[in-house]
Write a protein that holds these residues in place. Structure first.
Motif, PDB file in Angstrom:
ATOM      1  N   ALA A 104     -86.126 -21.437  93.999  1.00 19.73           N
ATOM      2  CA  ALA A 104     -86.269 -22.720  93.304  1.00 19.73           C
ATOM      3  C   ALA A 104     -87.658 -22.867  92.696  1.00 19.73           C
ATOM      4  O   ALA A 104     -87.806 -23.373  91.571  1.00 19.73           O
ATOM      5  CB  ALA A 104     -85.991 -23.872  94.276  1.00 19.73           C
ATOM      6  N   ILE A 105     -88.688 -22.440  93.415  1.00 20.16           N
ATOM      7  CA  ILE A 105     -90.058 -22.560  92.912  1.00 20.16           C
ATOM      8  C   ILE A 105     -90.260 -21.685  91.679  1.00 20.16           C
ATOM      9  O   ILE A 105     -90.833 -22.116  90.668  1.00 20.16           O
ATOM     10  CB  ILE A 105     -91.073 -22.179  94.006  1.00 20.16           C
ATOM     11  N   ILE A 106     -89.779 -20.455  91.764  1.00 18.91           N
ATOM     12  CA  ILE A 106     -90.006 -19.509  90.675  1.00 18.91           C
ATOM     13  C   ILE A 106     -89.130 -19.812  89.470  1.00 18.91           C
ATOM     14  O   ILE A 106     -89.537 -19.618  88.322  1.00 18.91           O
ATOM     15  CB  ILE A 106     -89.777 -18.062  91.164  1.00 18.91           C
ATOM     16  N   GLY A 107     -87.925 -20.315  89.744  1.00 19.18           N
ATOM     17  CA  GLY A 107     -86.981 -20.540  88.662  1.00 19.18           C
ATOM     18  C   GLY A 107     -85.916 -19.467  88.604  1.00 19.18           C
ATOM     19  O   GLY A 107     -85.306 -19.214  87.561  1.00 19.18           O
ATOM     20  N   LEU A 108     -85.655 -18.822  89.772  1.00 15.41           N
ATOM     21  CA  LEU A 108     -84.594 -17.826  89.874  1.00 15.41           C
ATOM     22  C   LEU A 108     -83.288 -18.513  90.242  1.00 15.41           C
ATOM     23  O   LEU A 108     -83.292 -19.567  90.884  1.00 15.41           O
ATOM     24  CB  LEU A 108     -84.938 -16.791  90.953  1.00 15.41           C
ATOM     25  N   PRO A 109     -82.155 -17.916  89.890  1.00 17.08           N
ATOM     26  CA  PRO A 109     -80.865 -18.496  90.302  1.00 17.08           C
ATOM     27  C   PRO A 109     -80.744 -18.545  91.821  1.00 17.08           C
ATOM     28  O   PRO A 109     -81.170 -17.615  92.512  1.00 17.08           O
ATOM     29  CB  PRO A 109     -79.836 -17.531  89.690  1.00 17.08           C
ATOM     30  N   ASP A 110     -80.168 -19.604  92.336  1.00 16.90           N
ATOM     31  CA  ASP A 110     -79.970 -19.731  93.776  1.00 16.90           C
ATOM     32  C   ASP A 110     -79.139 -18.575  94.319  1.00 16.90           C
ATOM     33  O   ASP A 110     -79.323 -18.135  95.458  1.00 16.90           O
ATOM     34  CB  ASP A 110     -79.279 -21.067  94.078  1.00 16.90           C
ATOM     35  N   ALA A 111     -78.261 -18.055  93.497  1.00 13.02           N
ATOM     36  CA  ALA A 111     -77.406 -16.947  93.915  1.00 13.02           C
ATOM     37  C   ALA A 111     -78.189 -15.664  94.175  1.00 13.02           C
ATOM     38  O   ALA A 111     -77.661 -14.704  94.764  1.00 13.02           O
ATOM     39  CB  ALA A 111     -76.338 -16.686  92.855  1.00 13.02           C
ATOM     40  N   ASP A 112     -79.446 -15.617  93.739  1.00 16.22           N
ATOM     41  CA  ASP A 112     -80.271 -14.427  93.962  1.00 16.22           C
ATOM     42  C   ASP A 112     -80.890 -14.385  95.353  1.00 16.22           C
ATOM     43  O   ASP A 112     -81.529 -13.387  95.712  1.00 16.22           O
ATOM     44  CB  ASP A 112     -81.403 -14.368  92.927  1.00 16.22           C
ATOM     45  N   ALA A 113     -80.732 -15.432  96.146  1.00 15.08           N
ATOM     46  CA  ALA A 113     -81.374 -15.476  97.465  1.00 15.08           C
ATOM     47  C   ALA A 113     -80.997 -14.288  98.352  1.00 15.08           C
ATOM     48  O   ALA A 113     -81.872 -13.701  99.001  1.00 15.08           O
ATOM     49  CB  ALA A 113     -81.064 -16.795  98.167  1.00 15.08           C
ATOM     50  N   PRO A 114     -79.713 -13.886  98.424  1.00  9.14           N
ATOM     51  CA  PRO A 114     -79.396 -12.709  99.255  1.00  9.14           C
ATOM     52  C   PRO A 114     -80.127 -11.446  98.814  1.00  9.14           C
ATOM     53  O   PRO A 114     -80.548 -10.633  99.650  1.00  9.14           O
ATOM     54  CB  PRO A 114     -77.877 -12.569  99.096  1.00  9.14           C
ATOM     55  N   ARG A 115     -80.279 -11.266  97.508  1.00 12.26           N
ATOM     56  CA  ARG A 115     -81.008 -10.095  97.009  1.00 12.26           C
ATOM     57  C   ARG A 115     -82.480 -10.187  97.385  1.00 12.26           C
ATOM     58  O   ARG A 115     -83.098  -9.171  97.747  1.00 12.26           O
ATOM     59  CB  ARG A 115     -80.850 -10.002  95.482  1.00 12.26           C
ATOM     60  N   VAL A 116     -83.057 -11.381  97.325  1.00 14.89           N
ATOM     61  CA  VAL A 116     -84.440 -11.567  97.742  1.00 14.89           C
ATOM     62  C   VAL A 116     -84.603 -11.175  99.207  1.00 14.89           C
ATOM     63  O   VAL A 116     -85.550 -10.455  99.578  1.00 14.89           O
ATOM     64  CB  VAL A 116     -84.884 -13.028  97.514  1.00 14.89           C
ATOM     65  N   ILE A 117     -83.704 -11.626 100.062  1.00 11.07           N
ATOM     66  CA  ILE A 117     -83.768 -11.304 101.491  1.00 11.07           C
ATOM     67  C   ILE A 117     -83.703  -9.795 101.696  1.00 11.07           C
ATOM     68  O   ILE A 117     -84.472  -9.217 102.480  1.00 11.07           O
ATOM     69  CB  ILE A 117     -82.633 -12.007 102.255  1.00 11.07           C
TER      70      ILE A 117
END
Length: 407
Positions: free
Chosen positions: A156-169
């Motif tokens: 949310a801070i960066i402006g990435l899609p919420d759906a990208d959270a699993p990839r971030v993890i």
């Protein structure tokens, strides 16, 4: 626990990784600047010497040149990030003036006003992620909550899609092995691959934003895109800073959330007290950070011969500034310093004080408020004891199974 300071393997011993405090206390008493036997690596544990080291940026650079890893026999040895000693010079590993410029990149997105605007979003994320645990009476807090809340928040801070959270993890976990110290050579090479993937991940998102008209850009990526457009920063600078923000912003808060929740689960009286005194949650968080904070240390690099605390530090040495050791009570038995009188070291000190600390504190405060206000009891699952990821760098749970009773 026998702690032999003549054996470098002590640093990677299972019991020390599980609870490093006895080692830290011994270092504070006997070797406040401890040279790992057989190599130019120095652990600095005394609070005064820690403060001295972080002030002397010309003697102790934040540039990252090498990391410790497991040689395969349980001994920590250096892993050079470049055969030419080319430093990683980004945000937390940068020296002035680059460090100043990198912090300026992020400051608009992490200002008090920006965080206040973000708070409703974080409250929503916290509620969404805790709802399944509340409905089923518990589960693994790490995989369901403490890893996901920071990942979604950083998106949310960066402006990435919420759906990208699993990839971030996934990317943060893979890259984190670089700093664990317990990773063997093959694991270090695999982790370097994850770091490359993360760079491509943020670069692709940045390229997508730069392709949009300025009026359609949003989030931190939009601000960074504007900086590239006006020539203030390069795309490489921006991608490197984003990579650091994604990694540190996820790992730090995930650690704090799980550690604070385990503390509550082990102390029902504290739970009951806080449920009627939610305003005291920030004080409990600060106590938790001091006692068992996420970062155990940060690397420094000696570009030339110097000394610290009367100990000679040769050029090109690694210096580990041990935040967690500096947070311990005085080895002479004096009372621990009141956190309201003197800041702890959990988020670093000096010019490199963690720029994301206000975000981590906000996420933890909102998370604990929600966990306590929606439950009447939080306990550990006796069938699944907590587990931690072995690491000399980051105190992180691998799993934390809890049982909860709705309020």
């Amino acid at each position: 626990m026998t702690l032999d300071l003549t054996d470098a393997a002590l640093l990677l011993r299972d019991d020390v990784l599980d609870d490093p405090k006895p080692l830290y206390a011994k270092l504070r008493r006997e070797a406040p600047v401890w040279q790992l036997p057989g190599q130019d690596t120095f652990l600095v544990s005394d609070p005064k010497l820690v403060r001295d080291a972080v002030r002397r940026t010309e003697d102790f650079s934040s540039n990252l040149v090498s990391l410790l890893h497991n040689d395969g026999t349980g001994h920590p040895i250096p892993y050079a990030l470049s055969p030419f000693r080319d430093p990683i010079n980004t945000l937390s590993t940068a020296d002035p003036p680059d460090h100043t410029a990198h912090r300026a990149l992020l400051q608009p997105a992490l200002s008090p006003g920006a965080l206040a605007a973000l708070e409703p979003k974080v409250r929503s994320i916290v509620a969404e992620q805790f709802a399944p645990l509340l409905a089923t009476g518990g589960g693994d807090l790490v995989s369901a909550f403490s890893e996901v809340v920071p990942a979604r928040t950083i998106c949310a801070i960066i402006g990435l899609p919420d759906a990208d959270a699993p990839r971030v993890i996934e990317l943060v976990a893979g890259t984190g092995a670089l700093l664990d110290g317990t990773t063997d050579l093959a694991g270090m090479q695999e982790a370097m691959g994850y770091a490359a993937q993360m760079y491509v991940f943020v670069a692709d998102h940045l390229a997508s934003v730069l392709a949009l008209p300025e009026a359609q850009r949003s989030g931190l990526l939009a601000l960074l895109g504007d900086g590239i457009a006006n020539g203030t920063f390069t795309e490489t600078d921006v991608c490197s800073v984003l990579l650091t923000l994604v990694s540190a912003g996820s790992d730090t808060t995930a650690s704090l959330l799980a550690t604070a929740t385990e503390r509550l689960a082990r102390d029902p009286d504290l739970q009951d007290h806080l449920r009627t005194h939610l305003e005291e949650i920030p004080d409990v968080m600060e106590d938790t950070l001091r006692a068992d904070g996420p970062f155990q240390f940060h690397y420094r690099y000696a570009p030339h011969d110097t000394e610290l605390g009367g100990v000679a530090v040769p050029a090109h040495s690694r210096v580990m500034v041990m935040w967690a050791a500096a947070n311990l009570p005085d080895p002479e038995g004096k009372p621990a310093v009141d956190t309201r009188q003197q800041p702890h070291f959990a988020f670093g000190r000096g010019i490199h004080f963690c720029i994301g600390a206000p975000v981590a504190r906000m996420e933890a405060r909102l998370s604990l408020e929600h966990l306590l206000s929606t439950t009447s009891s939080i306990t550990l699952d006796p069938e699944h004891p907590p587990t931690r990821r072995p690491s000399i760098f980051m105190r992180r749970h691998r799993s934390l199974h809890i049982q909860v009773e709705p309020s």
